[in-house]
Design a protein around this motif. Structure first.
Motif, short mmCIF file in Angstrom:
data_model
loop_
_atom_site.label_atom_id
_atom_site.label_comp_id
_atom_site.label_asym_id
_atom_site.label_seq_id
_atom_site.Cartn_x
_atom_site.Cartn_y
_atom_site.Cartn_z
N THR A 147 0.86 -1.19 0.00
CA THR A 147 0.00 0.00 0.00
C THR A 147 0.89 1.24 0.00
O THR A 147 1.79 1.35 0.83
CB THR A 147 -0.90 0.01 1.24
OG1 THR A 147 -1.73 -1.16 1.23
CG2 THR A 147 -1.78 1.25 1.27
N PRO A 148 0.69 2.17 -0.93
CA PRO A 148 1.60 3.33 -1.01
C PRO A 148 1.53 4.22 0.22
O PRO A 148 0.46 4.46 0.77
CB PRO A 148 1.10 4.07 -2.27
CG PRO A 148 -0.28 3.59 -2.50
CD PRO A 148 -0.34 2.20 -1.98
N ILE A 149 2.69 4.67 0.64
CA ILE A 149 2.81 5.66 1.70
C ILE A 149 3.56 6.85 1.09
O ILE A 149 4.75 6.76 0.78
CB ILE A 149 3.57 5.10 2.92
CG1 ILE A 149 2.77 3.95 3.54
CG2 ILE A 149 3.81 6.20 3.96
CD1 ILE A 149 3.47 3.26 4.69
N LEU A 150 2.87 7.94 0.88
CA LEU A 150 3.41 9.03 0.07
C LEU A 150 4.61 9.72 0.71
O LEU A 150 5.40 10.36 0.02
CB LEU A 150 2.30 10.06 -0.21
CG LEU A 150 1.10 9.51 -1.01
CD1 LEU A 150 0.09 10.61 -1.28
CD2 LEU A 150 1.57 8.89 -2.32
N THR A 151 4.75 9.60 2.03
CA THR A 151 5.89 10.22 2.70
C THR A 151 7.18 9.43 2.51
O THR A 151 8.26 9.92 2.83
CB THR A 151 5.62 10.37 4.21
OG1 THR A 151 5.29 9.09 4.76
CG2 THR A 151 4.46 11.34 4.44
N LEU A 152 7.08 8.20 1.97
CA LEU A 152 8.26 7.39 1.74
C LEU A 152 8.90 7.74 0.40
O LEU A 152 8.21 7.97 -0.59
CB LEU A 152 7.89 5.90 1.71
CG LEU A 152 7.73 5.17 3.03
CD1 LEU A 152 7.34 3.71 2.76
CD2 LEU A 152 8.99 5.20 3.86
N GLU A 153 10.21 7.73 0.38
CA GLU A 153 10.93 8.01 -0.87
C GLU A 153 10.58 6.97 -1.93
O GLU A 153 10.47 7.27 -3.12
CB GLU A 153 12.44 8.02 -0.61
CG GLU A 153 13.27 8.30 -1.85
CD GLU A 153 14.75 8.31 -1.55
OE1 GLU A 153 15.55 8.25 -2.51
OE2 GLU A 153 15.12 8.38 -0.35
N ASP A 154 10.42 5.71 -1.50
CA ASP A 154 10.13 4.62 -2.45
C ASP A 154 8.65 4.27 -2.51
O ASP A 154 8.29 3.28 -3.17
CB ASP A 154 10.95 3.38 -2.08
CG ASP A 154 12.44 3.63 -2.18
OD1 ASP A 154 12.93 3.75 -3.31
OD2 ASP A 154 13.10 3.73 -1.13
N THR A 155 7.83 5.03 -1.82
CA THR A 155 6.37 4.93 -1.86
C THR A 155 5.82 3.67 -1.17
O THR A 155 4.94 3.76 -0.32
CB THR A 155 5.82 4.97 -3.30
OG1 THR A 155 6.32 6.15 -3.93
CG2 THR A 155 4.30 5.02 -3.30
N PHE A 156 6.36 2.49 -1.51
CA PHE A 156 5.84 1.25 -0.95
C PHE A 156 6.78 0.72 0.13
O PHE A 156 7.99 0.61 -0.10
CB PHE A 156 5.67 0.20 -2.04
CG PHE A 156 4.72 0.61 -3.13
CD1 PHE A 156 3.35 0.49 -2.94
CD2 PHE A 156 5.19 1.12 -4.32
CE1 PHE A 156 2.46 0.88 -3.93
CE2 PHE A 156 4.32 1.50 -5.33
CZ PHE A 156 2.95 1.39 -5.14
N PRO A 157 6.26 0.35 1.31
CA PRO A 157 7.13 -0.18 2.37
C PRO A 157 7.93 -1.40 1.94
O PRO A 157 9.08 -1.57 2.35
CB PRO A 157 6.13 -0.52 3.49
CG PRO A 157 5.00 0.41 3.27
CD PRO A 157 4.88 0.56 1.78
N SER A 158 7.34 -2.29 1.13
CA SER A 158 8.06 -3.48 0.68
C SER A 158 9.29 -3.10 -0.13
O SER A 158 10.37 -3.70 0.02
CB SER A 158 7.15 -4.39 -0.14
OG SER A 158 6.59 -3.68 -1.23
#
Length: 364
Positions: A147-158
């Motif tokens: 599930t995308p997390i927009l605050t992440l540089e790579d968007t997806f935790p995986s």
């Protein structure tokens, strides 16, 4: 040092000393925020890695689980890393570097906010993931971490987890590729495929590759039967079904490299326990991956897969008889049932397309 930063609800549940950890002693990759909450009146825990926002959800915890919370969390992290195809050596190195375990209070509002969002997503999704004692949390965690997390540089935790492992521990050793021959038993001339898959595939990944290479539609349950090198006994590995077989190991939790080797090089793969399609699975070679080659790969094969739900080996032979005789009273019915031209001799390995096994699993 492995740090579990606990919310107040969790601190009230566990019986571990809560310590103060200086900021300079924290490494976010070994740092997890942990929250306790309830779903369906059952106690649940969500762990979230500070560096990657990779989350792990645990469902239906009891008093003994909180008494053994260290072991519970470490086992869950290992199991989810393994299912997400993190290199075995990297998992070992991760826990070798953690050393002692400390419990402290939560401190990062951004992580807490993301954790609460993931908790709400989990509450929304949970009914799709078998809310039983055999509820498989790996599948749910895979969906959460894709599930995308927009605050992440790579968007997806995986993706963030994979990238951080590479940054922390370097590129994994050169990946090996397992070459399998898959042969459908009971039918002559032989229907077979030769495929190559990465060694860190789970049995679920291998199942999807076999389905796509053979031409099955993955409508039914499956099971691998293979000798477990750790016990010397036969293990059943597949998609758990409480009504059919409650003793299966779960296919997306078991890696093929833990079972197949040059000595333990064969298995049986069964698909559709009604028609009972039994396949012989033979490990032919283990070779280094070729540079720039995408895997899985179908190298060769012969003859078309039987139509889905045609009635097993006997039904397949009857279908071929009907197709050879336009005067057969069932000829038009079979043509209409097939819905398209079917030729038992047709197969082209170049036309094989492989699905993303994680996407298939999320829809399972």
């Amino acid at each position: 040092m492995l740090i579990f930063n606990c919310t107040k609800k969790l601190r009230n549940e566990i019986n571990f000393p809560i310590e103060v950890v200086a900021e300079e002693d924290r490494d976010d990759f070994y740092n997890w925020h942990v929250h306790l909450f309830r779903i369906n009146r059952r106690k649940c825990v969500m762990l979230m890695n500070v560096a990657t926002r990779y989350s792990i959800f645990l469902y239906g915890l009891k008093k003994k689980d909180f008494e053994n919370f260290n072991a519970l969390c470490i086992a869950a992290i290992k199991k989810n890393f393994k299912a997400d195809r993190i290199d075995k050596e990297h998992i070992t190195e991760y826990f070798a570097k953690t050393g002692e375990i400390k419990y402290t209070k939560t401190y990062n509002r951004s992580v807490i906010s993301t954790l609460n969002n993931m908790k709400r997503d989990t509450e929304f999704r949970i009914d799709d993931f078998l809310p039983t004692e055999r509820m498989n949390l790996i599948r749910l965690n895979k969906v959460n971490n894709d599930t995308p997390i927009l605050t992440l540089e790579d968007t997806f935790p995986s993706e963030s987890l994979q990238k951080t492992f590479r940054e922390k521990m370097g590129q994994r050793r050169q990946e090996n590729i397992y070459r399998f021959k898959v042969s459908l038993k009971g039918i002559e001339p032989l229907i077979w495929r030769r495929i190559e898959v990465p060694e860190n595939y789970t049995f679920w990944n291998l199942h999807v590759a076999i389905q796509d290479a053979m031409g099955w539609l993955d409508y039914h349950l499956h099971e691998f039967r293979i000798t477990d090198p750790a016990t010397g006994e036969e293990a059943g590995i597949g998609f758990p079904d409480l009504e059919f077989n409650n003793n299966l190991k779960v296919s997306w939790e078991e890696r093929i490299e833990d079972y197949f080797n040059n000595e333990n090089n064969s298995a049986t793969y069964i698909y559709d326990f009604g028609d009972y399609w039994e396949h012989e699975l033979e490990l032919e070679e283990i070779n280094p991956a070729e540079r720039d080659q995408e895997y899985p790969l179908c190298l060769a094969g012969e003859r078309a897969c039987p139509p889905e739900d045609c009635g097993g080996v006997g039904g397949y032979y009857r279908l071929l008889e009907i197709l050879k005789n336009p005067k057969d009273e069932e000829y038009e019915v079979i043509l209409d049932w097939l819905g398209e031209k079917y030729s038992p001799d047709d197969f082209d390995s170049a036309q094989v397309e492989f699905d993303d096994p994680d996407e298939r699993l999320s829809k399972g």
